[in-house]
Write a protein that holds these residues in place. Structure first.
Motif, PDB file in Angstrom:
ATOM      1  N   HIS A  98       0.985  -1.242  -0.042  1.00 49.74           N
ATOM      2  CA  HIS A  98       0.026   0.178  -0.094  1.00 49.74           C
ATOM      3  C   HIS A  98       0.908   1.445  -0.073  1.00 49.74           C
ATOM      4  O   HIS A  98       0.418   2.292  -0.006  1.00 49.74           O
ATOM      5  CB  HIS A  98      -0.808  -0.060   1.106  1.00 49.74           C
ATOM      6  CG  HIS A  98      -2.035  -0.853   0.989  1.00 49.74           C
ATOM      7  ND1 HIS A  98      -2.039  -2.276   1.584  1.00 49.74           N
ATOM      8  CD2 HIS A  98      -3.181  -0.907   0.139  1.00 49.74           C
ATOM      9  CE1 HIS A  98      -3.198  -2.800   1.369  1.00 49.74           C
ATOM     10  NE2 HIS A  98      -3.859  -1.985   0.554  1.00 49.74           N
ATOM     11  N   GLY A  99       2.049   1.259  -0.073  1.00 52.09           N
ATOM     12  CA  GLY A  99       2.944   2.335  -0.299  1.00 52.09           C
ATOM     13  C   GLY A  99       3.435   2.988   0.978  1.00 52.09           C
ATOM     14  O   GLY A  99       4.145   3.833   1.024  1.00 52.09           O
ATOM     15  N   TYR A 100       3.261   2.111   2.396  1.00 47.18           N
ATOM     16  CA  TYR A 100       3.486   2.620   3.649  1.00 47.18           C
ATOM     17  C   TYR A 100       4.723   2.620   3.819  1.00 47.18           C
ATOM     18  O   TYR A 100       5.365   3.595   4.911  1.00 47.18           O
ATOM     19  CB  TYR A 100       2.718   2.160   4.805  1.00 47.18           C
ATOM     20  CG  TYR A 100       1.100   2.748   4.428  1.00 47.18           C
ATOM     21  CD1 TYR A 100       0.625   3.921   4.077  1.00 47.18           C
ATOM     22  CD2 TYR A 100       0.077   1.618   4.331  1.00 47.18           C
ATOM     23  CE1 TYR A 100      -0.676   4.124   4.076  1.00 47.18           C
ATOM     24  CE2 TYR A 100      -1.272   1.818   4.180  1.00 47.18           C
ATOM     25  CZ  TYR A 100      -1.725   3.076   4.005  1.00 47.18           C
ATOM     26  OH  TYR A 100      -3.034   3.440   3.727  1.00 47.18           O
ATOM     27  N   LEU A 101       5.491   1.332   3.423  1.00 50.31           N
ATOM     28  CA  LEU A 101       6.898   1.088   3.749  1.00 50.31           C
ATOM     29  C   LEU A 101       7.783   0.673   2.645  1.00 50.31           C
ATOM     30  O   LEU A 101       7.116   0.457   1.525  1.00 50.31           O
ATOM     31  CB  LEU A 101       6.943  -0.257   4.378  1.00 50.31           C
ATOM     32  CG  LEU A 101       6.146  -0.243   5.797  1.00 50.31           C
ATOM     33  CD1 LEU A 101       6.175  -1.907   6.454  1.00 50.31           C
ATOM     34  CD2 LEU A 101       6.860   0.580   6.898  1.00 50.31           C
ATOM     35  N   GLN A 102       8.953   1.427   2.431  1.00 52.15           N
ATOM     36  CA  GLN A 102       9.608   1.076   1.456  1.00 52.15           C
ATOM     37  C   GLN A 102      10.477  -0.296   1.409  1.00 52.15           C
ATOM     38  O   GLN A 102      10.226  -0.694   2.666  1.00 52.15           O
ATOM     39  CB  GLN A 102      10.963   2.146   1.575  1.00 52.15           C
ATOM     40  CG  GLN A 102      10.509   3.558   1.243  1.00 52.15           C
ATOM     41  CD  GLN A 102       9.738   3.772  -0.009  1.00 52.15           C
ATOM     42  OE1 GLN A 102      10.726   3.593  -1.073  1.00 52.15           O
ATOM     43  NE2 GLN A 102       8.932   4.645  -0.171  1.00 52.15           N
ATOM     44  N   PRO A 103      10.909  -0.835   0.347  1.00 51.95           N
ATOM     45  CA  PRO A 103      11.331  -2.156   0.437  1.00 51.95           C
ATOM     46  C   PRO A 103      12.401  -2.205   1.437  1.00 51.95           C
ATOM     47  O   PRO A 103      12.658  -3.300   2.253  1.00 51.95           O
ATOM     48  CB  PRO A 103      11.868  -2.296  -0.926  1.00 51.95           C
ATOM     49  CG  PRO A 103      11.028  -1.526  -1.929  1.00 51.95           C
ATOM     50  CD  PRO A 103      10.880  -0.351  -0.772  1.00 51.95           C
TER      51      PRO A 103
END
Length: 61
Positions: free
Chosen positions: A28-33
């Motif tokens: 969902h785009g809340y954390l970067q890889p």
């Protein structure tokens, strides 16, 4: 082992749930890889520590 087998089983079940939540947060785009990898690495290391398979700062299995 630092705890009993039934507790380890529950910790592993909870780890799987945590991993799913972390991956959803990344999706969902809340954390970067890189953040995702860090979250998962450290939580997995904790579980290994509970199973006496991890020593902070040592050579690990």
């Amino acid at each position: 082992m630092k705890t009993d087998a039934s507790t380890i089983k529950e910790i592993e079940r909870l780890l799987q749930s945590y991993e799913r939540e972390v991956m959803l947060a990344q999706d969902h785009g809340y954390l970067q890889p890189n953040t995702t990898r860090t979250y998962l690495l450290h939580s997995r290391n904790f579980v290994k520590w509970c199973k006496d398979e991890f020593e902070p700062g040592g050579r690990n299995k």
